[in-house]
Design a protein around this motif. Sequence first.
Motif, mmCIF file in Angstrom:
data_model
loop_
_atom_site.group_PDB
_atom_site.id
_atom_site.type_symbol
_atom_site.label_atom_id
_atom_site.label_comp_id
_atom_site.label_asym_id
_atom_site.label_seq_id
_atom_site.Cartn_x
_atom_site.Cartn_y
_atom_site.Cartn_z
ATOM 1 N N THR A 83 -1.104 -2.875 9.585
ATOM 2 C CA THR A 83 -2.306 -3.674 9.885
ATOM 3 C C THR A 83 -3.495 -3.176 9.075
ATOM 4 O O THR A 83 -4.279 -3.965 8.510
ATOM 5 C CB THR A 83 -2.611 -3.586 11.383
ATOM 6 O OG1 THR A 83 -1.494 -4.071 12.131
ATOM 7 C CG2 THR A 83 -3.845 -4.386 11.735
ATOM 8 N N ASP A 86 -3.179 -4.207 5.518
ATOM 9 C CA ASP A 86 -3.536 -5.614 5.330
ATOM 10 C C ASP A 86 -5.059 -5.779 5.300
ATOM 11 O O ASP A 86 -5.609 -6.562 4.502
ATOM 12 C CB ASP A 86 -2.936 -6.478 6.451
ATOM 13 C CG ASP A 86 -1.426 -6.554 6.349
ATOM 14 O OD1 ASP A 86 -0.867 -6.253 5.261
ATOM 15 O OD2 ASP A 86 -0.783 -6.906 7.370
ATOM 16 N N GLU A 87 -5.748 -5.040 6.172
ATOM 17 C CA GLU A 87 -7.203 -5.125 6.213
ATOM 18 C C GLU A 87 -7.799 -4.620 4.885
ATOM 19 O O GLU A 87 -8.717 -5.229 4.330
ATOM 20 C CB GLU A 87 -7.745 -4.280 7.379
ATOM 21 C CG GLU A 87 -7.417 -4.838 8.740
ATOM 22 C CD GLU A 87 -7.867 -3.927 9.882
ATOM 23 O OE1 GLU A 87 -7.709 -4.307 11.063
ATOM 24 O OE2 GLU A 87 -8.339 -2.787 9.589
ATOM 25 N N ARG A 89 -6.308 -4.449 2.018
ATOM 26 C CA ARG A 89 -5.942 -5.349 0.902
ATOM 27 C C ARG A 89 -6.826 -6.596 0.912
ATOM 28 O O ARG A 89 -7.230 -7.098 -0.152
ATOM 29 C CB ARG A 89 -4.471 -5.711 1.011
ATOM 30 C CG ARG A 89 -3.948 -6.466 -0.203
ATOM 31 C CD ARG A 89 -2.433 -6.561 -0.246
ATOM 32 N NE ARG A 89 -1.829 -5.280 -0.642
ATOM 33 C CZ ARG A 89 -1.191 -4.470 0.163
ATOM 34 N NH1 ARG A 89 -1.053 -4.813 1.453
ATOM 35 N NH2 ARG A 89 -0.701 -3.337 -0.279
ATOM 36 N N THR A 90 -7.128 -7.039 2.119
ATOM 37 C CA THR A 90 -8.018 -8.210 2.236
ATOM 38 C C THR A 90 -9.419 -7.879 1.700
ATOM 39 O O THR A 90 -10.097 -8.711 1.068
ATOM 40 C CB THR A 90 -8.128 -8.657 3.705
ATOM 41 O OG1 THR A 90 -6.815 -8.973 4.175
ATOM 42 C CG2 THR A 90 -9.035 -9.858 3.861
ATOM 43 N N ALA A 91 -9.796 -6.581 1.935
ATOM 44 C CA ALA A 91 -11.106 -6.139 1.466
ATOM 45 C C ALA A 91 -11.121 -5.804 -0.012
ATOM 46 O O ALA A 91 -12.150 -5.437 -0.579
ATOM 47 C CB ALA A 91 -11.555 -4.928 2.277
ATOM 48 N N THR A 94 -6.933 -2.186 -2.805
ATOM 49 C CA THR A 94 -5.475 -2.224 -2.960
ATOM 50 C C THR A 94 -4.868 -0.836 -2.918
ATOM 51 O O THR A 94 -3.778 -0.635 -2.360
ATOM 52 C CB THR A 94 -5.112 -2.887 -4.303
ATOM 53 O OG1 THR A 94 -5.724 -4.179 -4.368
ATOM 54 C CG2 THR A 94 -3.614 -3.001 -4.452
ATOM 55 N N ALA A 97 -4.702 0.291 0.534
ATOM 56 C CA ALA A 97 -3.746 -0.587 1.230
ATOM 57 C C ALA A 97 -2.313 -0.147 0.939
ATOM 58 O O ALA A 97 -1.464 -0.069 1.841
ATOM 59 C CB ALA A 97 -3.957 -2.036 0.788
#
Length: 243
Positions: A83, A86-87, A89-91, A94, A97
């Motif tokens: 989780t 994912d947060e 990577r969304t931000a 990388t 992440a």
Amino acid sequence: MTKQSIFGRISTLIRANVNALIDQAEDPEKMLDQLVRDFTNNIADAEAAIAETIGNLRLLERDHAEDVATAKEWGNKALAASTKADELRTAGNTADADKFDNLAKIALTRQLTAENEAKAAEPQLAAQNEVVEKLKGGLDGMKAKLEDLKSKRSELIARAKTAEAQNKVHDAVKSINVMDPTSDLGRFEDKVRRQEALAAGKAELAASSLDAQFEQLDDLGQLTEVEARLAALKSGGAQAITS
């Protein structure tokens, strides 16, 4: 192996020719008491072995529960790491992440390890549970047989005492027959008869002697008469004989 050794001993004890042992024993009551003690001790041995088996089962169950809990814990950690990845990577982060994804993979790997260990233990757990249930059933059967043995012991001892009392009564009756007072009475009666016969014999003998004396008296009387007649004959002649 433990189960076989314990129940084997108990089965051997039960199968033992109890009647033969009792017949050979000098004191059946002591023999039966010893049999009850031996059986009771064997049950105590069985209880100890079963308790140890149950203890090993509980340890195995605890290890299994720990493996399951560990697998769940590593699963939660894997979820948390994934989780977070994912947060990040969304931000747009990388690198971090990927780092958390790697942590998630490590957690998943350890989760799988714990799950495999838990699954590997499950057949052993099932087998151990089955063994424990059989041992408990066998132990209940042994306790029931012990109660039967105690009941049989009481019955046999009561019968033995009754038979002993009956034998004493029979022996006493037999002794009374041997000492039958009528047999002495018979001997006394025979003795009295002999004494009576002896007295009768003596009386008869005495009577015979008296008759002989009277006969001698008669003979004497005859002689006296003869002498008198002879004197008369001499004094009176023939007239004296015919008068």
